[in-house]
Structure formats: C-alpha cells, structure tokens
Design a protein around this motif. Structure first.
Motif, PDB file in Angstrom:
ATOM      1  N   GLY A  54       0.799  -1.395  -0.147  1.00  0.00           N
ATOM      2  CA  GLY A  54      -0.091  -0.057  -0.079  1.00  0.00           C
ATOM      3  C   GLY A  54       0.848   1.212  -0.137  1.00  0.00           C
ATOM      4  N   ALA A  55       2.178   1.057   0.126  1.00  0.00           N
ATOM      5  CA  ALA A  55       3.018   2.444   0.038  1.00  0.00           C
ATOM      6  C   ALA A  55       2.820   2.979  -1.270  1.00  0.00           C
ATOM      7  CB  ALA A  55       4.280   2.066   0.351  1.00  0.00           C
ATOM      8  N   THR A  56       3.032   4.476  -1.514  1.00  0.00           N
ATOM      9  CA  THR A  56       2.883   4.737  -2.719  1.00  0.00           C
ATOM     10  C   THR A  56       4.344   5.536  -2.961  1.00  0.00           C
ATOM     11  OG1 THR A  56       2.384   7.092  -1.673  1.00  0.00           O
ATOM     12  CG2 THR A  56       0.416   5.621  -2.497  1.00  0.00           C
ATOM     13  N   ARG A  57       5.313   5.929  -2.236  1.00  0.00           N
ATOM     14  CA  ARG A  57       6.681   6.259  -2.261  1.00  0.00           C
ATOM     15  C   ARG A  57       7.465   5.132  -1.560  1.00  0.00           C
ATOM     16  NH1 ARG A  57       7.589  10.130  -5.499  1.00  0.00           N
ATOM     17  NH2 ARG A  57       9.144  11.004  -4.273  1.00  0.00           N
ATOM     18  N   VAL A  58       8.585   5.203  -2.283  1.00  0.00           N
ATOM     19  CA  VAL A  58       9.743   4.356  -1.623  1.00  0.00           C
ATOM     20  C   VAL A  58      11.043   5.009  -1.921  1.00  0.00           C
ATOM     21  CG1 VAL A  58       9.972   2.893  -3.940  1.00  0.00           C
ATOM     22  CG2 VAL A  58      10.547   1.997  -1.844  1.00  0.00           C
ATOM     23  N   GLY A  59      11.903   4.959  -1.106  1.00  0.00           N
ATOM     24  CA  GLY A  59      13.321   5.458  -1.200  1.00  0.00           C
ATOM     25  C   GLY A  59      14.490   4.431  -1.390  1.00  0.00           C
ATOM     26  N   ILE A  60      15.143   4.864  -2.569  1.00  0.00           N
ATOM     27  CA  ILE A  60      16.303   3.638  -2.719  1.00  0.00           C
ATOM     28  C   ILE A  60      17.215   3.502  -1.517  1.00  0.00           C
ATOM     29  CG2 ILE A  60      17.764   5.469  -3.946  1.00  0.00           C
ATOM     30  CD1 ILE A  60      17.291   1.891  -4.986  1.00  0.00           C
ATOM     31  N   GLY A  61      17.406   4.596  -0.727  1.00  0.00           N
ATOM     32  CA  GLY A  61      18.261   4.508   0.231  1.00  0.00           C
ATOM     33  C   GLY A  61      17.683   3.253   1.375  1.00  0.00           C
ATOM     34  N   MET A  62      16.239   3.548   1.422  1.00  0.00           N
ATOM     35  CA  MET A  62      15.787   2.432   2.427  1.00  0.00           C
ATOM     36  C   MET A  62      15.900   1.113   1.842  1.00  0.00           C
ATOM     37  SD  MET A  62      11.870   1.619   3.414  1.00  0.00           S
ATOM     38  CE  MET A  62      11.754   0.975   1.631  1.00  0.00           C
ATOM     39  N   LEU A  63      15.903   0.962   0.489  1.00  0.00           N
ATOM     40  CA  LEU A  63      15.919  -0.473  -0.168  1.00  0.00           C
ATOM     41  C   LEU A  63      17.411  -0.701  -0.062  1.00  0.00           C
ATOM     42  CD1 LEU A  63      13.930   0.157  -3.266  1.00  0.00           C
ATOM     43  CD2 LEU A  63      13.082  -0.958  -1.393  1.00  0.00           C
ATOM     44  N   PHE A  64      18.587   0.127  -0.168  1.00  0.00           N
ATOM     45  CA  PHE A  64      19.915  -0.171  -0.294  1.00  0.00           C
ATOM     46  C   PHE A  64      20.207  -0.667   1.276  1.00  0.00           C
ATOM     47  CE2 PHE A  64      23.104   1.105  -3.231  1.00  0.00           C
ATOM     48  CZ  PHE A  64      22.461   0.826  -4.279  1.00  0.00           C
ATOM     49  N   GLU A  65      19.475  -0.019   2.282  1.00  0.00           N
ATOM     50  CA  GLU A  65      19.976  -0.418   3.695  1.00  0.00           C
ATOM     51  C   GLU A  65      19.433  -1.864   4.109  1.00  0.00           C
ATOM     52  OE1 GLU A  65      22.066   0.928   5.378  1.00  0.00           O
ATOM     53  OE2 GLU A  65      22.357   2.534   3.906  1.00  0.00           O
ATOM     54  N   VAL A  66      18.172  -2.224   3.442  1.00  0.00           N
ATOM     55  CA  VAL A  66      17.538  -3.372   3.825  1.00  0.00           C
ATOM     56  C   VAL A  66      18.420  -4.460   3.061  1.00  0.00           C
ATOM     57  CG1 VAL A  66      15.479  -4.968   3.132  1.00  0.00           C
ATOM     58  CG2 VAL A  66      15.267  -2.544   3.851  1.00  0.00           C
ATOM     59  N   LEU A  67      19.085  -4.452   1.979  1.00  0.00           N
ATOM     60  CA  LEU A  67      19.866  -5.378   1.251  1.00  0.00           C
ATOM     61  C   LEU A  67      21.104  -5.488   2.135  1.00  0.00           C
ATOM     62  CD1 LEU A  67      19.953  -4.478  -2.477  1.00  0.00           C
ATOM     63  CD2 LEU A  67      18.823  -6.442  -1.397  1.00  0.00           C
ATOM     64  N   ARG A  68      21.808  -4.224   2.626  1.00  0.00           N
ATOM     65  CA  ARG A  68      22.863  -4.355   3.409  1.00  0.00           C
ATOM     66  C   ARG A  68      22.527  -5.262   4.717  1.00  0.00           C
ATOM     67  NH1 ARG A  68      24.073   1.492   2.192  1.00  0.00           N
ATOM     68  NH2 ARG A  68      25.758   1.373   0.695  1.00  0.00           N
ATOM     69  N   TRP A  69      21.270  -4.988   5.326  1.00  0.00           N
ATOM     70  CA  TRP A  69      21.083  -5.749   6.530  1.00  0.00           C
ATOM     71  C   TRP A  69      20.908  -7.257   6.216  1.00  0.00           C
ATOM     72  CZ3 TRP A  69      16.492  -8.204   7.833  1.00  0.00           C
ATOM     73  CH2 TRP A  69      16.112  -8.703   9.219  1.00  0.00           C
ATOM     74  N   ARG A  70      20.298  -7.520   5.101  1.00  0.00           N
ATOM     75  CA  ARG A  70      19.630  -8.894   4.846  1.00  0.00           C
ATOM     76  C   ARG A  70      21.141  -9.720   4.531  1.00  0.00           C
ATOM     77  NH1 ARG A  70      13.939  -9.551   1.418  1.00  0.00           N
ATOM     78  NH2 ARG A  70      12.859  -8.969   3.361  1.00  0.00           N
TER      79      ARG A  70
END
Length: 113
Positions: A54-70
């Motif tokens: 349901g999100a309408t906006r997403v930040g590439i910074g957040m996605l990069f941090e999730v990849l780093r964490w995972r």
C-alpha cells in the motif's frame, strides 16, 4: 531469529570488479552490475513487496539499507560493498524495467557520468 532463518532469504556473494576503478561512476556501476545482477532482482522484489503493501513512495536509500542488513552476514571474502554512488543508477534501471513505479521514486538529475 538469525538471518539464515528469514523466510525467502537467498544468500548471494557480492563481487567487485577486478583491477583499477573505472573512470566514471557509470562505468563502475556497469561493471558492478554485470558481476552482481542479483542486486537488481533483489531491489525489484523489495520494491514489489513494499508497494504491494500500500505504499505510494519508496526510497532507494531504504532499499539499499535493507539489502545491507539482509546480506551483510551472507557474504564471504571481504566486506559487503553496495556503493551509495550506484543508488541513482539502480533507480533508473528499476523505472526502466517497471515504468509504473516512476511516481513512487524521486529521481534527480545526475551530477556526473
């Protein structure tokens, strides 16, 4: 829960291009992307999941941090390096492959090649 118990987690190794760094950020990105095509696939999956909630906006910074964490513990042979200079290139690839996502990402003009 330890990382290896995360449902759907697939362990990948990040490979860095051999030799001297390429002259431009774009060339460095292209070399990295050729060696690590799974990064784009992982970003696509994360974006699909996030926007599907349901999100309408997403930040590439957040996605990069999730990849780093995972994936930080999942890599071997050196530190996990997901260069922040590549964020803008990955956003452009995501939008190129999924034009419907264009409104969800903020894209600025590139300052360098």
């Amino acid at each position: 829960m330890v990382q290896d118990e995360i449902p759907g987690l697939v362990i990948h190794t990040v490979r860095q291009p051999d030799g001297l760094p390429a002259a431009t950020i774009q060339a460095q990105f292209e070399a990295f992307h050729r060696l690590n095509p799974w990064v784009l696939t992982a970003l696509e999956r994360l974006t699909t999941d996030y926007l599907g909630r349901g999100a309408t906006r997403v930040g590439i910074g957040m996605l990069f941090e999730v990849l780093r964490w995972r994936y930080a513990r999942a890599t071997e042979g050196g530190e996990f390096r997901l260069n922040n200079n590549f964020r803008s290139r990955y956003v452009r690839l995501l939008i190129e492959r999924h034009p419907e996502w264009a409104p969800a990402f903020e894209v600025r003009a590139l300052r360098t090649d």
